[in-house]
Design an enzyme around this catalytic site. Sequence first.
Site, PDB file in Angstrom:
ATOM      1  NE  ARG A 189      24.850  52.989 -17.595  1.00 39.69           N
ATOM      2  CZ  ARG A 189      26.040  52.079 -17.910  1.00 39.69           C
ATOM      3  NH1 ARG A 189      26.141  51.244 -18.635  1.00 39.69           N
ATOM      4  NH2 ARG A 189      27.027  52.635 -17.110  1.00 39.69           N
ATOM      5  CG  ASP A 190      27.271  48.917 -15.881  1.00 39.95           C
ATOM      6  OD1 ASP A 190      27.047  48.038 -16.700  1.00 39.95           O
ATOM      7  OD2 ASP A 190      28.164  49.469 -15.320  1.00 39.95           O
ATOM      8  CG  HIS A 230      31.890  46.317 -13.603  1.00 40.85           C
ATOM      9  ND1 HIS A 230      30.742  45.822 -13.529  1.00 40.85           N
ATOM     10  CD2 HIS A 230      32.080  47.372 -14.132  1.00 40.85           C
ATOM     11  CE1 HIS A 230      29.932  46.519 -14.373  1.00 40.85           C
ATOM     12  NE2 HIS A 230      30.900  47.624 -14.510  1.00 40.85           N
ATOM     13  CB  CYS A 275      29.658  45.843 -20.624  1.00 42.28           C
ATOM     14  SG  CYS A 275      29.720  46.453 -22.415  1.00 42.28           S
ATOM     15  CG  ASN A 278      28.145  48.021 -11.903  1.00 42.76           C
ATOM     16  OD1 ASN A 278      27.354  47.461 -12.777  1.00 42.76           O
ATOM     17  ND2 ASN A 278      28.753  49.308 -12.370  1.00 42.76           N
TER      18      ASN A 278
HETATM   19  N1  COA Z   1      18.652  55.461 -30.066  1.00 37.26           N
HETATM   20  C1  COA Z   1      17.560  54.796 -30.770  1.00 37.26           C
HETATM   21  N2  COA Z   1      17.971  54.289 -31.979  1.00 37.26           N
HETATM   22  C2  COA Z   1      19.130  54.559 -32.427  1.00 37.26           C
HETATM   23  C3  COA Z   1      20.089  55.143 -31.749  1.00 37.26           C
HETATM   24  C4  COA Z   1      19.746  55.809 -30.418  1.00 37.26           C
HETATM   25  N3  COA Z   1      20.756  56.605 -29.786  1.00 37.26           N
HETATM   26  N4  COA Z   1      21.224  55.179 -32.427  1.00 37.26           N
HETATM   27  C5  COA Z   1      20.941  54.770 -33.742  1.00 37.26           C
HETATM   28  N5  COA Z   1      19.837  54.261 -33.510  1.00 37.26           N
HETATM   29  C6  COA Z   1      19.059  53.530 -34.576  1.00 37.26           C
HETATM   30  C7  COA Z   1      18.959  54.210 -35.968  1.00 37.26           C
HETATM   31  O1  COA Z   1      18.178  54.983 -35.972  1.00 37.26           O
HETATM   32  C8  COA Z   1      19.010  53.221 -37.005  1.00 37.26           C
HETATM   33  O2  COA Z   1      17.581  52.634 -37.060  1.00 37.26           O
HETATM   34  P1  COA Z   1      17.025  52.006 -38.378  1.00 37.26           P
HETATM   35  O3  COA Z   1      17.986  51.101 -38.851  1.00 37.26           O
HETATM   36  O4  COA Z   1      15.719  51.523 -38.063  1.00 37.26           O
HETATM   37  O5  COA Z   1      16.937  53.098 -39.168  1.00 37.26           O
HETATM   38  C9  COA Z   1      19.897  52.058 -36.391  1.00 37.26           C
HETATM   39  O6  COA Z   1      19.751  52.280 -34.949  1.00 37.26           O
HETATM   40  C10 COA Z   1      21.150  51.990 -36.895  1.00 37.26           C
HETATM   41  O7  COA Z   1      21.716  53.262 -36.711  1.00 37.26           O
HETATM   42  P2  COA Z   1      23.343  53.439 -37.104  1.00 37.26           P
HETATM   43  O8  COA Z   1      23.827  54.728 -36.666  1.00 37.26           O
HETATM   44  O9  COA Z   1      23.843  52.795 -38.076  1.00 37.26           O
HETATM   45  O10 COA Z   1      24.061  52.766 -35.557  1.00 37.26           O
HETATM   46  P3  COA Z   1      24.682  51.057 -35.572  1.00 37.26           P
HETATM   47  O11 COA Z   1      24.152  50.030 -36.086  1.00 37.26           O
HETATM   48  O12 COA Z   1      26.200  51.753 -36.042  1.00 37.26           O
HETATM   49  O13 COA Z   1      25.098  51.256 -33.877  1.00 37.26           O
HETATM   50  C11 COA Z   1      24.886  52.685 -31.704  1.00 37.26           C
HETATM   51  C12 COA Z   1      25.451  52.366 -33.304  1.00 37.26           C
HETATM   52  C13 COA Z   1      25.857  53.314 -30.814  1.00 37.26           C
HETATM   53  C14 COA Z   1      23.553  53.012 -31.854  1.00 37.26           C
HETATM   54  C15 COA Z   1      24.859  51.054 -31.077  1.00 37.26           C
HETATM   55  O14 COA Z   1      26.089  50.431 -31.248  1.00 37.26           O
HETATM   56  C16 COA Z   1      24.465  51.250 -29.621  1.00 37.26           C
HETATM   57  O15 COA Z   1      23.421  51.668 -29.470  1.00 37.26           O
HETATM   58  N6  COA Z   1      25.447  50.738 -28.723  1.00 37.26           N
HETATM   59  C17 COA Z   1      25.147  51.055 -27.301  1.00 37.26           C
HETATM   60  C18 COA Z   1      26.025  50.147 -26.566  1.00 37.26           C
HETATM   61  C19 COA Z   1      25.800  50.109 -25.055  1.00 37.26           C
HETATM   62  O16 COA Z   1      24.694  50.545 -24.619  1.00 37.26           O
HETATM   63  N7  COA Z   1      26.631  49.675 -24.271  1.00 37.26           N
HETATM   64  C20 COA Z   1      26.591  49.575 -22.924  1.00 37.26           C
HETATM   65  C21 COA Z   1      27.081  50.522 -22.275  1.00 37.26           C
HETATM   66  S1  COA Z   1      28.725  50.592 -21.954  1.00 37.26           S
HETATM   67 ZN    ZN Z   2      30.088  49.409 -15.710  1.00 30.48          ZN
END
Ligand code: COA
Ligand code: ZN
Length: 310
Positions: free
Chosen positions: A14-15, A207, A238, A247
Amino acid sequence: MFPSRVEITEVGARDGLQALTPFVPTQQKIALIEAFAASGLRRIEASSFVSPRAVPQLADAAQVVAAARRLGPTISALVPNEKGAMRAVEAGADEMVTFISASQSHSRANLNRSIDDAIRAVEPVARIAERSAKRLRSAIAVAFGCPFEGDVPAAKVSEIAGALRSLGIREITLGDTTGMAAPRHVEAVCERLRSDWPDLVLTLHFHDTRGLGLVNVLTGLRLGIDRYEAATGGVGGCPFAPGATGNICTEDVVYMLSELGVQTGIDLEAAIASARGLEQILGRTLPGKLLRAGPRSQLHALDAVRHAVG
Ligand code: COA
Ligand code: ZN
Protein backbone atom coordinates in the site's frame (compact mmCIF):
# COMPACT_ATOMS: atom_id res chain seq x y z
CA MET A 1 13.59 -2.89 28.91
CA PHE A 2 11.95 -3.69 25.55
CA PRO A 3 8.73 -5.54 24.74
CA SER A 4 9.49 -9.25 24.29
CA ARG A 5 7.48 -9.41 21.09
CA VAL A 6 6.64 -6.86 18.42
CA GLU A 7 3.94 -6.97 15.81
CA ILE A 8 4.85 -5.61 12.39
CA THR A 9 2.23 -4.58 9.87
CA GLU A 10 3.61 -4.79 6.35
CA VAL A 11 2.58 -1.72 4.35
CA GLY A 12 4.76 -2.31 1.28
CA ALA A 13 1.86 -3.20 -0.99
CA ARG A 14 0.00 0.00 0.00
CA ASP A 15 2.27 2.82 1.21
CA GLY A 16 5.13 1.17 -0.67
CA LEU A 17 3.48 1.21 -4.08
CA GLN A 18 0.94 4.05 -3.94
CA ALA A 19 3.18 6.78 -5.39
CA LEU A 20 4.83 4.65 -8.06
CA THR A 21 4.37 4.62 -11.79
CA PRO A 22 4.09 2.61 -13.97
CA PHE A 23 1.24 0.42 -12.79
CA VAL A 24 2.40 -2.79 -11.11
CA PRO A 25 0.29 -5.62 -12.56
CA THR A 26 -2.29 -7.00 -10.13
CA GLN A 27 -0.83 -10.53 -10.26
CA GLN A 28 2.57 -9.18 -9.22
CA LYS A 29 1.02 -7.35 -6.27
CA ILE A 30 -0.70 -10.57 -5.21
CA ALA A 31 2.56 -12.55 -5.58
CA LEU A 32 4.28 -9.96 -3.40
CA ILE A 33 1.63 -10.30 -0.68
CA GLU A 34 1.96 -14.10 -0.90
CA ALA A 35 5.70 -13.71 -0.25
CA PHE A 36 4.96 -11.41 2.73
CA ALA A 37 2.60 -14.01 4.19
CA ALA A 38 5.13 -16.80 3.62
CA SER A 39 7.78 -14.87 5.57
CA GLY A 40 5.57 -14.92 8.67
CA LEU A 41 4.01 -11.45 8.46
CA ARG A 42 0.60 -11.77 10.13
CA ARG A 43 -0.72 -8.30 9.37
CA ILE A 44 -0.62 -6.95 5.84
CA GLU A 45 -2.02 -3.65 4.55
CA ALA A 46 -2.83 -4.76 1.04
CA SER A 47 -4.19 -1.65 -0.71
CA SER A 48 -6.35 1.49 -0.44
CA PHE A 49 -9.98 1.93 -1.39
CA VAL A 50 -9.38 5.55 -2.30
CA SER A 51 -10.29 7.40 -5.47
CA PRO A 52 -8.50 5.66 -8.37
CA ARG A 53 -8.04 9.12 -9.88
CA ALA A 54 -6.10 10.20 -6.78
CA VAL A 55 -4.03 7.00 -6.56
CA PRO A 56 -4.10 5.14 -9.90
CA GLN A 57 -1.54 2.55 -8.72
CA LEU A 58 -4.09 1.13 -6.26
CA ALA A 59 -7.09 1.07 -8.60
CA ASP A 60 -7.03 -2.75 -8.37
CA ALA A 61 -7.59 -2.76 -4.58
CA ALA A 62 -10.65 -5.03 -4.85
CA GLN A 63 -8.85 -7.79 -6.78
CA VAL A 64 -5.75 -7.55 -4.57
CA VAL A 65 -7.72 -7.73 -1.31
CA ALA A 66 -9.98 -10.54 -2.59
CA ALA A 67 -6.90 -12.65 -3.36
CA ALA A 68 -4.95 -11.68 -0.22
CA ARG A 69 -7.74 -12.54 2.21
CA ARG A 70 -7.37 -16.23 1.37
CA LEU A 71 -3.76 -16.30 2.57
CA GLY A 72 -4.32 -16.25 6.34
CA PRO A 73 -2.84 -12.96 7.64
CA THR A 74 -5.13 -10.12 8.70
CA ILE A 75 -5.65 -8.04 5.57
CA SER A 76 -6.26 -4.34 6.05
CA ALA A 77 -6.90 -1.54 3.58
CA LEU A 78 -7.11 2.23 3.79
CA VAL A 79 -10.54 3.78 3.38
CA PRO A 80 -10.98 7.57 3.13
CA ASN A 81 -14.77 7.72 3.22
CA GLU A 82 -18.06 5.80 3.12
CA LYS A 83 -17.59 4.76 -0.49
CA GLY A 84 -14.17 3.33 0.32
CA ALA A 85 -15.60 1.41 3.29
CA MET A 86 -18.32 -0.13 1.15
CA ARG A 87 -15.74 -1.20 -1.43
CA ALA A 88 -13.49 -2.67 1.29
CA VAL A 89 -16.31 -4.69 2.82
CA GLU A 90 -17.38 -5.97 -0.57
CA ALA A 91 -13.83 -7.09 -1.38
CA GLY A 92 -13.58 -8.89 1.97
CA ALA A 93 -10.93 -6.85 3.82
CA ASP A 94 -10.57 -7.97 7.45
CA GLU A 95 -9.79 -4.51 8.73
CA MET A 96 -10.37 -0.95 7.56
CA VAL A 97 -8.05 1.93 8.28
CA THR A 98 -9.26 5.53 8.13
CA PHE A 99 -6.69 8.29 7.94
CA ILE A 100 -6.81 11.84 9.21
CA SER A 101 -4.08 14.43 8.76
CA ALA A 102 -2.86 16.35 11.80
CA SER A 103 -2.38 19.55 9.75
CA GLN A 104 -4.97 21.41 7.68
CA SER A 105 -2.64 21.71 4.68
CA HIS A 106 -1.92 18.00 4.45
CA SER A 107 -5.60 17.24 5.04
CA ARG A 108 -6.49 19.41 2.02
CA ALA A 109 -3.75 17.88 -0.13
CA ASN A 110 -4.47 14.29 0.87
CA LEU A 111 -8.23 14.19 1.40
CA ASN A 112 -9.48 17.43 -0.16
CA ARG A 113 -11.17 18.28 3.15
CA SER A 114 -10.57 20.10 6.42
CA ILE A 115 -9.54 18.03 9.44
CA ASP A 116 -12.99 18.37 10.99
CA ASP A 117 -14.75 17.29 7.80
CA ALA A 118 -12.37 14.34 7.50
CA ILE A 119 -13.22 13.26 11.05
CA ARG A 120 -16.93 13.62 10.28
CA ALA A 121 -16.41 11.31 7.28
CA VAL A 122 -15.21 8.59 9.69
CA GLU A 123 -18.71 8.35 11.27
CA PRO A 124 -20.36 6.45 8.39
CA VAL A 125 -17.22 4.31 8.05
CA ALA A 126 -17.52 3.35 11.74
CA ARG A 127 -21.18 2.42 11.21
CA ILE A 128 -20.29 0.22 8.23
CA ALA A 129 -17.49 -1.43 10.21
CA GLU A 130 -19.87 -2.19 13.07
CA ARG A 131 -22.61 -3.51 10.79
CA SER A 132 -20.21 -5.77 8.91
CA ALA A 133 -18.19 -6.80 12.00
CA LYS A 134 -14.94 -5.47 10.53
CA ARG A 135 -12.14 -4.17 12.67
CA LEU A 136 -11.59 -0.45 12.31
CA ARG A 137 -8.50 1.52 13.19
CA SER A 138 -7.25 4.97 12.29
CA ALA A 139 -4.00 6.52 11.24
CA ILE A 140 -3.04 10.11 11.98
CA ALA A 141 -0.82 11.36 9.15
CA VAL A 142 1.90 14.02 9.60
CA ALA A 143 1.65 13.38 13.35
CA PHE A 144 5.30 14.35 13.92
CA GLY A 145 5.52 17.27 11.51
CA CYS A 146 3.97 18.53 8.30
CA PRO A 147 5.93 19.27 5.09
CA PHE A 148 3.75 22.38 4.52
CA GLU A 149 3.31 23.72 8.07
CA GLY A 150 6.26 22.38 10.04
CA ASP A 151 5.77 21.46 13.69
CA VAL A 152 2.48 19.88 14.63
CA PRO A 153 1.50 20.34 18.29
CA ALA A 154 1.16 17.14 20.31
CA ALA A 155 -2.08 18.67 21.62
CA LYS A 156 -3.50 18.65 18.07
CA VAL A 157 -2.60 14.98 17.56
CA SER A 158 -4.18 14.18 20.92
CA GLU A 159 -7.35 16.12 20.06
CA ILE A 160 -7.74 14.13 16.82
CA ALA A 161 -7.08 10.86 18.64
CA GLY A 162 -9.76 11.83 21.17
CA ALA A 163 -12.26 12.56 18.39
CA LEU A 164 -11.55 9.18 16.79
CA ARG A 165 -11.84 7.51 20.19
CA SER A 166 -15.29 9.01 20.64
CA LEU A 167 -16.27 7.25 17.38
CA GLY A 168 -15.32 3.95 19.02
CA ILE A 169 -11.82 3.62 17.58
CA ARG A 170 -9.24 2.22 19.99
CA GLU A 171 -6.25 1.56 17.72
CA ILE A 172 -4.37 4.59 16.46
CA THR A 173 -1.35 4.64 14.17
CA LEU A 174 0.86 7.72 14.40
CA GLY A 175 2.21 8.35 10.91
CA ASP A 176 5.48 10.18 10.30
CA THR A 177 4.52 10.75 6.67
CA THR A 178 7.65 12.58 5.56
CA GLY A 179 10.17 11.41 8.15
CA MET A 180 10.14 14.52 10.36
CA ALA A 181 10.14 12.64 13.69
CA ALA A 182 13.12 12.49 16.02
CA PRO A 183 13.41 10.60 19.33
CA ARG A 184 12.57 13.40 21.79
CA HIS A 185 9.61 14.29 19.68
CA VAL A 186 8.41 10.68 19.46
CA GLU A 187 8.56 10.51 23.25
CA ALA A 188 6.64 13.77 23.67
CA VAL A 189 3.79 12.84 21.32
CA CYS A 190 3.43 9.24 22.56
CA GLU A 191 3.54 10.29 26.20
CA ARG A 192 0.94 12.99 25.62
CA LEU A 193 -1.41 10.50 23.94
CA ARG A 194 -0.92 7.90 26.63
CA SER A 195 -1.60 10.36 29.37
CA ASP A 196 -4.71 11.80 27.65
CA TRP A 197 -6.11 8.47 26.36
CA PRO A 198 -4.64 5.55 28.31
CA ASP A 199 -6.95 3.02 26.65
CA LEU A 200 -5.73 3.73 23.11
CA VAL A 201 -3.40 1.17 21.55
CA LEU A 202 -0.64 2.92 19.62
CA THR A 203 1.16 1.80 16.47
CA LEU A 204 4.11 3.77 15.07
CA HIS A 205 4.63 4.33 11.35
CA PHE A 206 7.97 5.89 10.47
CA HIS A 207 9.63 6.87 7.23
CA ASP A 208 13.39 6.86 6.96
CA THR A 209 13.48 10.09 4.96
CA ARG A 210 16.13 11.69 7.17
CA GLY A 211 17.80 8.52 8.40
CA LEU A 212 16.13 8.40 11.82
CA GLY A 213 13.69 5.59 11.12
CA LEU A 214 15.29 2.84 13.22
CA VAL A 215 16.31 5.25 15.97
CA ASN A 216 12.68 6.26 16.22
CA VAL A 217 11.65 2.60 16.45
CA LEU A 218 14.16 2.13 19.26
CA THR A 219 12.62 5.13 21.01
CA GLY A 220 9.18 3.56 20.65
CA LEU A 221 10.48 0.26 22.03
CA ARG A 222 11.88 2.07 25.08
CA LEU A 223 8.41 3.49 25.64
CA GLY A 224 7.06 -0.06 25.53
CA ILE A 225 5.28 0.36 22.18
CA ASP A 226 5.05 -3.01 20.47
CA ARG A 227 3.38 -2.26 17.11
CA TYR A 228 5.14 -0.84 14.08
CA GLU A 229 4.46 -0.48 10.39
CA ALA A 230 7.18 -1.09 7.85
CA ALA A 231 7.60 -1.72 4.13
CA THR A 232 9.69 -4.45 2.56
CA GLY A 233 12.83 -3.09 0.90
CA GLY A 234 12.14 0.36 2.40
CA VAL A 235 9.92 1.25 -0.54
CA GLY A 236 7.24 3.90 -0.12
CA GLY A 237 5.96 7.42 0.28
CA CYS A 238 2.87 9.60 0.16
CA PRO A 239 2.14 11.13 -3.26
CA PHE A 240 0.51 14.14 -1.57
CA ALA A 241 3.50 15.17 0.56
CA PRO A 242 6.56 16.72 -1.10
CA GLY A 243 9.85 14.97 -0.39
CA ALA A 244 8.21 11.80 0.89
CA THR A 245 10.47 8.74 0.64
CA GLY A 246 10.46 5.18 1.81
CA ASN A 247 9.00 3.64 4.91
CA ILE A 248 11.30 2.03 7.42
CA CYS A 249 12.38 -1.24 5.89
CA THR A 250 10.70 -4.42 7.14
CA GLU A 251 13.71 -6.72 6.93
CA ASP A 252 16.00 -4.12 8.51
CA VAL A 253 13.55 -3.68 11.41
CA VAL A 254 13.23 -7.46 11.80
CA TYR A 255 17.03 -7.69 11.89
CA MET A 256 17.36 -4.94 14.51
CA LEU A 257 14.66 -6.51 16.65
CA SER A 258 16.21 -9.98 16.45
CA GLU A 259 19.58 -8.50 17.46
CA LEU A 260 17.79 -6.92 20.45
CA GLY A 261 16.23 -10.26 21.39
CA VAL A 262 12.73 -9.09 20.44
CA GLN A 263 10.52 -11.68 18.69
CA THR A 264 8.57 -10.86 15.52
CA GLY A 265 7.66 -14.29 14.15
CA ILE A 266 9.13 -13.20 10.80
CA ASP A 267 11.81 -15.21 9.01
CA LEU A 268 14.61 -12.80 8.13
CA GLU A 269 15.88 -14.70 5.10
CA ALA A 270 12.36 -14.94 3.70
CA ALA A 271 11.83 -11.22 4.32
CA ILE A 272 15.03 -10.43 2.40
CA ALA A 273 13.84 -12.72 -0.41
CA SER A 274 10.55 -10.75 -0.58
CA ALA A 275 12.57 -7.54 -0.88
CA ARG A 276 14.61 -9.05 -3.73
CA GLY A 277 11.39 -10.04 -5.45
CA LEU A 278 10.12 -6.47 -5.07
CA GLU A 279 13.33 -5.08 -6.57
CA GLN A 280 12.76 -7.34 -9.56
CA ILE A 281 9.15 -6.24 -9.94
CA LEU A 282 10.09 -2.56 -9.78
CA GLY A 283 13.31 -2.96 -11.78
CA ARG A 284 15.35 -0.83 -9.40
CA THR A 285 17.47 -0.94 -6.29
CA LEU A 286 15.59 -0.38 -3.02
CA PRO A 287 17.03 1.42 0.01
CA GLY A 288 16.95 -1.54 2.46
CA LYS A 289 20.35 -2.20 4.04
CA LEU A 290 20.12 -5.99 4.45
CA LEU A 291 19.31 -6.32 0.77
CA ARG A 292 22.91 -5.32 0.09
CA ALA A 293 24.79 -6.65 3.10
CA GLY A 294 22.75 -9.63 4.31
CA PRO A 295 22.53 -10.39 8.04
CA ARG A 296 25.76 -10.34 10.08
CA SER A 297 25.58 -14.13 10.30
CA GLN A 298 26.20 -14.30 6.55
CA LEU A 299 29.98 -14.63 6.29
CA HIS A 300 32.12 -14.58 3.17
CA ALA A 301 34.85 -16.91 1.99
CA LEU A 302 38.22 -15.24 2.44
CA ASP A 303 39.55 -16.50 -0.88
CA ALA A 304 36.54 -14.99 -2.68
CA VAL A 305 37.75 -11.43 -2.11
CA ARG A 306 40.58 -9.36 -3.50
CA HIS A 307 43.51 -8.97 -1.12
CA ALA A 308 45.62 -5.90 -0.68
CA VAL A 309 49.15 -7.14 -0.96
CA GLY A 310 51.72 -4.44 -0.26
N1 COA B 1 -13.30 5.02 -3.98
C1 COA B 1 -13.53 5.22 -5.30
N2 COA B 1 -13.96 6.38 -5.81
C2 COA B 1 -14.20 7.37 -4.96
C3 COA B 1 -13.99 7.24 -3.57
C4 COA B 1 -13.51 6.01 -3.09
N3 COA B 1 -13.28 5.80 -1.80
N4 COA B 1 -14.31 8.38 -2.97
C5 COA B 1 -14.71 9.24 -3.93
N5 COA B 1 -14.66 8.62 -5.13
C6 COA B 1 -15.02 9.18 -6.45
C7 COA B 1 -16.44 9.68 -6.44
O1 COA B 1 -17.33 8.65 -6.73
C8 COA B 1 -16.41 10.75 -7.50
O2 COA B 1 -16.42 10.11 -8.77
P1 COA B 1 -17.19 10.78 -10.02
O3 COA B 1 -16.51 12.10 -10.24
O4 COA B 1 -16.94 9.80 -11.11
O5 COA B 1 -18.60 10.90 -9.57
C9 COA B 1 -15.01 11.34 -7.33
O6 COA B 1 -14.22 10.33 -6.68
C10 COA B 1 -15.00 12.60 -6.50
O7 COA B 1 -15.65 12.34 -5.26
P2 COA B 1 -15.51 13.33 -4.02
O8 COA B 1 -16.23 12.74 -2.87
O9 COA B 1 -15.85 14.73 -4.45
O10 COA B 1 -13.97 13.21 -3.70
P3 COA B 1 -12.82 14.30 -3.76
O11 COA B 1 -12.50 14.66 -5.14
O12 COA B 1 -13.13 15.38 -2.78
O13 COA B 1 -11.59 13.44 -3.17
C11 COA B 1 -10.96 11.59 -1.77
C12 COA B 1 -11.64 12.93 -1.86
C13 COA B 1 -10.83 11.26 -0.30
C14 COA B 1 -11.81 10.54 -2.46
C15 COA B 1 -9.57 11.66 -2.47
O14 COA B 1 -8.91 12.82 -2.03
C16 COA B 1 -8.72 10.46 -2.15
O15 COA B 1 -8.99 9.35 -2.61
N6 COA B 1 -7.65 10.64 -1.38
C17 COA B 1 -6.77 9.52 -1.02
C18 COA B 1 -5.42 10.02 -0.74
C19 COA B 1 -4.48 8.90 -0.40
O16 COA B 1 -4.68 7.73 -0.65
N7 COA B 1 -3.34 9.30 0.17
C20 COA B 1 -2.31 8.40 0.54
C21 COA B 1 -2.52 7.73 1.84
S1 COA B 1 -1.86 8.64 3.20
ZN1 ZN C 1 3.62 6.27 5.27
